[in-house]
Design a protein around this motif. Structure first.
Motif, PDB file in Angstrom:
ATOM      1  N   GLU A 300       0.819  -1.215   0.000  1.00 13.56           N
ATOM      2  CA  GLU A 300       0.000   0.000   0.000  1.00 13.56           C
ATOM      3  C   GLU A 300       0.856   1.269   0.000  1.00 13.56           C
ATOM      4  O   GLU A 300       0.314   2.383  -0.060  1.00 13.56           O
ATOM      5  N   VAL A 301       2.175   1.102   0.070  1.00 12.05           N
ATOM      6  CA  VAL A 301       3.073   2.259   0.096  1.00 12.05           C
ATOM      7  C   VAL A 301       2.917   3.136  -1.148  1.00 12.05           C
ATOM      8  O   VAL A 301       2.864   4.369  -1.042  1.00 12.05           O
ATOM      9  N   PRO A 302       2.845   2.562  -2.365  1.00 15.76           N
ATOM     10  CA  PRO A 302       2.681   3.417  -3.553  1.00 15.76           C
ATOM     11  C   PRO A 302       1.436   4.304  -3.482  1.00 15.76           C
ATOM     12  O   PRO A 302       1.456   5.450  -3.933  1.00 15.76           O
ATOM     13  N   ILE A 303       0.360   3.771  -2.922  1.00 16.54           N
ATOM     14  CA  ILE A 303      -0.867   4.571  -2.780  1.00 16.54           C
ATOM     15  C   ILE A 303      -0.602   5.757  -1.859  1.00 16.54           C
ATOM     16  O   ILE A 303      -0.983   6.900  -2.154  1.00 16.54           O
ATOM     17  N   LEU A 304       0.071   5.485  -0.741  1.00 19.01           N
ATOM     18  CA  LEU A 304       0.378   6.549   0.212  1.00 19.01           C
ATOM     19  C   LEU A 304       1.273   7.611  -0.418  1.00 19.01           C
ATOM     20  O   LEU A 304       1.019   8.820  -0.268  1.00 19.01           O
ATOM     21  N   GLU A 305       2.298   7.171  -1.130  1.00 19.51           N
ATOM     22  CA  GLU A 305       3.215   8.129  -1.758  1.00 19.51           C
ATOM     23  C   GLU A 305       2.480   8.994  -2.782  1.00 19.51           C
ATOM     24  O   GLU A 305       2.741  10.197  -2.895  1.00 19.51           O
ATOM     25  N   ARG A 306       1.548   8.383  -3.497  1.00 18.60           N
ATOM     26  CA  ARG A 306       0.812   9.121  -4.510  1.00 18.60           C
ATOM     27  C   ARG A 306      -0.101  10.186  -3.885  1.00 18.60           C
ATOM     28  O   ARG A 306      -0.103  11.347  -4.309  1.00 18.60           O
ATOM     29  N   VAL A 307      -0.838   9.822  -2.836  1.00 17.49           N
ATOM     30  CA  VAL A 307      -1.773  10.782  -2.238  1.00 17.49           C
ATOM     31  C   VAL A 307      -1.028  11.891  -1.499  1.00 17.49           C
ATOM     32  O   VAL A 307      -1.474  13.047  -1.482  1.00 17.49           O
ATOM     33  N   LEU A 308       0.129  11.553  -0.926  1.00 11.69           N
ATOM     34  CA  LEU A 308       0.923  12.602  -0.270  1.00 11.69           C
ATOM     35  C   LEU A 308       1.483  13.574  -1.301  1.00 11.69           C
ATOM     36  O   LEU A 308       1.515  14.790  -1.074  1.00 11.69           O
ATOM     37  N   ALA A 309       1.910  13.044  -2.430  1.00 12.67           N
ATOM     38  CA  ALA A 309       2.446  13.909  -3.490  1.00 12.67           C
ATOM     39  C   ALA A 309       1.356  14.825  -4.050  1.00 12.67           C
ATOM     40  O   ALA A 309       1.621  15.982  -4.395  1.00 12.67           O
ATOM     41  N   GLN A 310       0.133  14.311  -4.136  1.00 15.99           N
ATOM     42  CA  GLN A 310      -0.975  15.133  -4.626  1.00 15.99           C
ATOM     43  C   GLN A 310      -1.346  16.221  -3.619  1.00 15.99           C
ATOM     44  O   GLN A 310      -1.628  17.361  -3.999  1.00 15.99           O
ATOM     45  N   ALA A 311      -1.326  15.855  -2.336  1.00 13.56           N
ATOM     46  CA  ALA A 311      -1.716  16.820  -1.313  1.00 13.56           C
ATOM     47  C   ALA A 311      -0.607  17.824  -1.019  1.00 13.56           C
ATOM     48  O   ALA A 311      -0.881  18.972  -0.660  1.00 13.56           O
ATOM     49  N   PHE A 312       0.665  17.397  -1.160  1.00  8.24           N
ATOM     50  CA  PHE A 312       1.816  18.261  -0.872  1.00  8.24           C
ATOM     51  C   PHE A 312       2.782  18.185  -2.059  1.00  8.24           C
ATOM     52  O   PHE A 312       3.818  17.502  -1.990  1.00  8.24           O
ATOM     53  N   PRO A 313       2.464  18.848  -3.146  1.00  4.68           N
ATOM     54  CA  PRO A 313       3.232  18.693  -4.387  1.00  4.68           C
ATOM     55  C   PRO A 313       4.643  19.287  -4.342  1.00  4.68           C
ATOM     56  O   PRO A 313       5.484  18.938  -5.161  1.00  4.68           O
ATOM     57  N   ASN A 314       4.934  20.159  -3.414  1.00  7.68           N
ATOM     58  CA  ASN A 314       6.232  20.846  -3.382  1.00  7.68           C
ATOM     59  C   ASN A 314       7.192  20.250  -2.353  1.00  7.68           C
ATOM     60  O   ASN A 314       7.991  20.964  -1.742  1.00  7.68           O
ATOM     61  N   GLU A 315       7.099  18.951  -2.175  1.00  2.11           N
ATOM     62  CA  GLU A 315       7.984  18.241  -1.252  1.00  2.11           C
ATOM     63  C   GLU A 315       7.973  18.878   0.137  1.00  2.11           C
ATOM     64  O   GLU A 315       9.001  19.085   0.776  1.00  2.11           O
ATOM     65  N   GLN A 316       6.780  19.172   0.621  1.00  2.41           N
ATOM     66  CA  GLN A 316       6.641  19.781   1.938  1.00  2.41           C
ATOM     67  C   GLN A 316       6.658  18.736   3.051  1.00  2.41           C
ATOM     68  O   GLN A 316       6.659  19.082   4.226  1.00  2.41           O
ATOM     69  N   VAL A 317       6.656  17.473   2.672  1.00  7.61           N
ATOM     70  CA  VAL A 317       6.595  16.390   3.643  1.00  7.61           C
ATOM     71  C   VAL A 317       7.754  15.431   3.404  1.00  7.61           C
ATOM     72  O   VAL A 317       8.029  15.054   2.257  1.00  7.61           O
ATOM     73  N   TYR A 318       8.415  15.062   4.499  1.00  9.61           N
ATOM     74  CA  TYR A 318       9.481  14.064   4.401  1.00  9.61           C
ATOM     75  C   TYR A 318       8.913  12.724   4.863  1.00  9.61           C
ATOM     76  O   TYR A 318       8.352  12.612   5.955  1.00  9.61           O
ATOM     77  N   LEU A 319       9.058  11.715   4.007  1.00 12.89           N
ATOM     78  CA  LEU A 319       8.552  10.371   4.308  1.00 12.89           C
ATOM     79  C   LEU A 319       9.682   9.377   4.246  1.00 12.89           C
ATOM     80  O   LEU A 319      10.434   9.341   3.267  1.00 12.89           O
ATOM     81  N   SER A 320       9.825   8.578   5.295  1.00  7.48           N
ATOM     82  CA  SER A 320      10.803   7.483   5.269  1.00  7.48           C
ATOM     83  C   SER A 320      10.107   6.183   5.638  1.00  7.48           C
ATOM     84  O   SER A 320       9.146   6.183   6.415  1.00  7.48           O
ATOM     85  N   LEU A 321      10.614   5.086   5.068  1.00  7.94           N
ATOM     86  CA  LEU A 321      10.021   3.773   5.299  1.00  7.94           C
ATOM     87  C   LEU A 321      11.105   2.790   5.706  1.00  7.94           C
ATOM     88  O   LEU A 321      12.196   2.766   5.128  1.00  7.94           O
ATOM     89  N   ASP A 322      10.820   1.990   6.716  1.00  6.81           N
ATOM     90  CA  ASP A 322      11.783   1.008   7.216  1.00  6.81           C
ATOM     91  C   ASP A 322      11.082  -0.311   7.466  1.00  6.81           C
ATOM     92  O   ASP A 322       9.863  -0.362   7.695  1.00  6.81           O
ATOM     93  N   ASP A 323      11.883  -1.380   7.417  1.00  8.30           N
ATOM     94  CA  ASP A 323      11.366  -2.693   7.788  1.00  8.30           C
ATOM     95  C   ASP A 323      11.320  -2.788   9.309  1.00  8.30           C
ATOM     96  O   ASP A 323      12.138  -2.175  10.005  1.00  8.30           O
TER      97      ASP A 323
END
Length: 366
Positions: A300-323
């Motif tokens: 489901e990560v791609p879905i999250l990345e897509r909606v965050l990019a749509q809501a914050f298009p100017n890289e206003q959010v930092y997202l990191s993912l770990d196991d």
């Protein structure tokens, strides 16, 4: 089948953006927010980088509003006129975004105040009806009493009214007949007790009270002014008036059945808002930044990345993912999501009824 692979996500954003991010995460319905303060492993970096942060405290206002909506919807259903039909919210027809756009808290509170006033009037009517019914019961019991207890008392003579068990009435009368100084009068009886009146010399009061005690009789205090027949008529008239008022109130309450749809719609919005407020208690804030942590399925990560990019298009959010680490899995900190094909999915609720498997265990649903 195995449980779904999970990713631990961390989001850093401007403090003012956290409410929007929570809405985005909530909209995906795939992210489970962690309480950062509850994990002792976070203590060191919290002290180093967020020493001045304060944990969000929920005021409870949203929950109180939800409870009020639920209570008043039940009230409308239970007491509204049967002629009016309840307009229910049809689940899944309207998107949640549309719900939030049309939500007006000021308008909601005004409507709740109006319904609550109807509820208060209904409760007052019921309380008054209960009192009038008690008055009617008393008047029915004593309507044949043709003397005024208060006026019958003077320096030498006094009177009382009382009640005793039916099986003691004849013996009580026989005992009274043995003295000419006590006049008794039968008033009425019900399946269990007999009501009576006594007229006697005041000096005989100790003997009368002893006699009543011997037969298990108790004296009654006249609770209403006036003659019993008048008291009964007043009670009947009041009950008639209260019944008419209840009928009118039921009609007004029934008209509110058309508002149930909007109240349920508002409840959905407030439930979502309450979930965000609960999640907010686990978010770390500084003067300018906020840190959000949680879990999401790897697919489901791609879905999250897509909606965050749509809501914050100017890289206003930092997202990191770990196991998840071995320590987190061993400590059962990694949430479990079941992953099955459409044939098996309906049976996941059986697994959930007993025990969800741990992250590193096999899903028993198949």
């Amino acid at each position: 089948m195995a449980v779904k692979e999970m990713k631990k996500l961390s989001i850093i954003c401007e403090k003012e953006a956290q409410e929007r991010i929570l809405r985005v995460l909530q909209g995906t319905q795939q992210v489970e927010i962690d309480d950062i303060y509850a994990d002792s492993a976070n203590e060191d970096w919290l002290k180093e980088y967020f020493a001045d942060s304060q944990q969000y405290e929920d005021s409870g206002n949203t929950e109180a509003l939800i409870r009020q909506i639920q209570e008043l919807v039940r009230f409308i259903r239970d007491h509204g006129s049967a002629k009016e039909k309840v307009t229910e919210l049809k689940r899944g027809v309207t998107s949640f975004g549309d719900f939030e756009k049309t939500f007006d808290e000021t308008k909601l509170k005004k409507e709740l105040t109006t319904i609550n006033q109807l509820k208060e009037r209904w409760d007052q009517n019921l309380a008054a009806t209960k009192q009038a019914q008690a008055q009617e019961d008393w008047g029915t019991t004593w309507q044949n009493l043709d003397i005024d207890i208060e006026e019958s008392s003077d320096k030498n003579v006094t009177a009382l009214i009382g009640i005793l068990p039916n099986d003691q009435w004849e013996a009580f009368q026989d005992q009274l007949k043995q003295t000419t100084q006590i006049y008794s009068e039968y008033i009425s009886n019900d399946p269990k007790e007999t009501a009576f009146a006594l007229l006697y010399l005041r000096k005989e009061t100790p003997d009368v009270l002893e006699l009543m005690q011997d037969f298990g009789a108790r004296s009654e205090t006249k609770p209403y002014p006036g003659q019993p027949k008048e008291i009964l008529q007043q009670a009947k008239a009041e009950l008639t008036q209260l019944a008419q008022e209840r009928k009118e109130l039921a009609q007004l309450i029934g008209e509110k059945k058309a508002q149930v749809y909007h109240l349920q719609q508002a409840e959905e919005v407030l439930l979502a808002q309450n979930q965000r407020e609960l999640a907010q208690a686990g978010i770390v804030e500084s003067q300018y930044l906020a840190v959000i942590r949680g879990w999401i399925g790897a697919d489901e990560v791609p879905i999250l990345e897509r909606v965050l990019a749509q809501a914050f298009p100017n890289e206003q959010v930092y997202l990191s993912l770990d196991d998840p680490t071995a320590e987190e899995i061993a400590a059962n900190k990694t949430p479990t999501k079941l992953k099955n094909n459409p044939v098996v999915q309906p049976f996941e609720m059986l697994t959930e009824m007993y025990s969800i498997p741990k992250y590193d265990e096999i899903d028993p649903t198949p």
